[in-house]
Write a protein that holds these residues in place. Structure first.
Motif, PDB file in Angstrom:
ATOM      1  N   ALA A 128      -5.337  -4.272   5.382  1.00  0.00           N
ATOM      2  CA  ALA A 128      -5.437  -4.990   5.791  1.00  0.00           C
ATOM      3  C   ALA A 128      -6.457  -5.642   7.136  1.00  0.00           C
ATOM      4  CB  ALA A 128      -4.856  -4.482   7.244  1.00  0.00           C
ATOM      5  N   ALA A 129      -7.423  -5.004   6.974  1.00  0.00           N
ATOM      6  CA  ALA A 129      -8.949  -5.967   7.041  1.00  0.00           C
ATOM      7  C   ALA A 129      -9.063  -7.332   6.087  1.00  0.00           C
ATOM      8  CB  ALA A 129     -10.102  -4.986   6.103  1.00  0.00           C
ATOM      9  N   ALA A 167       1.008  -0.972   0.194  1.00  0.00           N
ATOM     10  CA  ALA A 167      -0.046  -0.378  -0.068  1.00  0.00           C
ATOM     11  C   ALA A 167       0.605   0.964   0.146  1.00  0.00           C
ATOM     12  CB  ALA A 167      -0.857  -0.158   1.354  1.00  0.00           C
ATOM     13  N   ALA A 168       0.516   2.301  -0.439  1.00  0.00           N
ATOM     14  CA  ALA A 168       0.976   3.697  -0.521  1.00  0.00           C
ATOM     15  C   ALA A 168       0.547   4.565   0.070  1.00  0.00           C
ATOM     16  CB  ALA A 168       1.819   4.018  -2.494  1.00  0.00           C
ATOM     17  N   THR A 169      -0.943   4.389   1.172  1.00  0.00           N
ATOM     18  CA  THR A 169      -1.339   5.315   1.660  1.00  0.00           C
ATOM     19  C   THR A 169      -1.757   4.455   3.103  1.00  0.00           C
ATOM     20  OG1 THR A 169      -3.251   5.039   0.733  1.00  0.00           O
ATOM     21  CG2 THR A 169      -1.761   6.729  -0.011  1.00  0.00           C
ATOM     22  N   GLY A 170      -1.961   5.286   3.439  1.00  0.00           N
ATOM     23  CA  GLY A 170      -2.682   5.334   5.223  1.00  0.00           C
ATOM     24  C   GLY A 170      -4.085   4.496   4.937  1.00  0.00           C
ATOM     25  N   GLU A 171      -5.071   5.329   3.906  1.00  0.00           N
ATOM     26  CA  GLU A 171      -6.097   4.603   3.455  1.00  0.00           C
ATOM     27  C   GLU A 171      -6.379   3.258   3.351  1.00  0.00           C
ATOM     28  OE1 GLU A 171      -6.174   9.333   3.715  1.00  0.00           O
ATOM     29  OE2 GLU A 171      -5.252   7.695   3.186  1.00  0.00           O
ATOM     30  N   ARG A 184     -10.282  -1.856  14.301  1.00  0.00           N
ATOM     31  CA  ARG A 184     -10.400  -2.292  14.080  1.00  0.00           C
ATOM     32  C   ARG A 184     -10.592  -3.750  12.772  1.00  0.00           C
ATOM     33  NH1 ARG A 184     -12.459   1.154   9.340  1.00  0.00           N
ATOM     34  NH2 ARG A 184     -12.892   3.397  10.638  1.00  0.00           N
ATOM     35  N   ALA A 185      -9.538  -4.708  13.780  1.00  0.00           N
ATOM     36  CA  ALA A 185      -9.200  -5.397  13.227  1.00  0.00           C
ATOM     37  C   ALA A 185      -9.664  -6.708  14.094  1.00  0.00           C
ATOM     38  CB  ALA A 185      -7.763  -6.090  13.038  1.00  0.00           C
TER      39      ALA A 185
END
Length: 228
Positions: A43-44, A33-37, A72-73
């Motif tokens: 991750a989910a 991934a390149a961003t936090g979003e 949220r995990a």
């Protein structure tokens, strides 16, 4: 097999970490991934074991992404290792309090980085030496009179408090077992209860609590633990 999610806005660093992990036995790069979003979404969806994430990301910061992911995990939650090029990054303390399982510099030698990821995947923690010194210095600068013992710490049993104290010193489960003359499984049971009672997400957070509560005094980590 340890499943990894690699998060960095610089494509060369991201690709380099992915290539390093792919070439090493025991690792599987589940995604990048390149961003936090993007990190939160992947991750989910992918449920990696360990996330290597740059602390400084465009848009949603690495710390914010860390908080979203851990909040949220489902269990078992991923271990998150924060990466930075700065050994004096001002976000170190915030990342540890948010639940980071480790904190490493991007110039960490490849073999040490992979060893750190393996260690963290097994439930331990690992920081670059300069990061550890900065953490201790942060506490050392706080007057002891300003540190209050969290009420929840009083809910711990005597042995659970002993385990927290030794975790705060940076000891591994094996070392704690040797110190207390118990099995590693017993140490894990006590520490899991500590994590549950104190609502902690990572071993690093337990270290923070040990210092913030006054259980360990900065400069005297090996001293006998402070009694309530």
């Amino acid at each position: 097999m340890t499943r990894l999610l690699i998060v960095d806005d610089q494509v060369l660093i991201r690709a380099g970490l992915a290539a390093l992990a792919t070439a090493a036995p025991g690792f599987d790069v589940a995604g990048q991934a390149a961003t936090g979003e993007e990190a939160v979404d992947l991750a989910a969806a992918l449920r990696p074991d360990v996330i290597l994430m740059d602390i400084r990301l465009p848009g949603m910061s690495g710390i914010s992404a860390l908080e979203y992911i851990l909040g949220r995990a489902a269990e078992p939650k991923p271990k998150i290792v924060m990466l930075t090029v700065f050994d004096l990054d001002e976000y170190v303390y915030a990342a540890l309090r948010a639940g980071a399982s480790g904190f490493l510099l991007k110039d960490t030698p490849p073999e040490r980085l992979l060893a750190a990821v393996k260690l963290i995947a097994e439930g331990e923690m690992l920081f670059a030496p300069t990061v550890t010194r900065r953490l201790i210095e942060t506490f050392a600068q706080q007057p002891e009179t300003t540190r209050e013992r969290p009420a929840s710490l009083e809910d711990l049993t005597e042995r659970e408090t002993d385990v927290l104290h030794l975790v705060g010193q940076g000891l591994t489960n094996e070392q704690i077992a040797q110190r207390l003359v118990v099995s590693i499984a017993t140490v894990k049971t006590h520490f899991n209860r500590v994590m549950s009672k104190l609502s902690l997400q990572s071993r690093a957070q337990a270290v923070v609590v040990a210092y913030e509560s006054g259980l360990i005094s900065p400069g005297r980590p090996d001293a006998q633990r402070q009694r309530p």
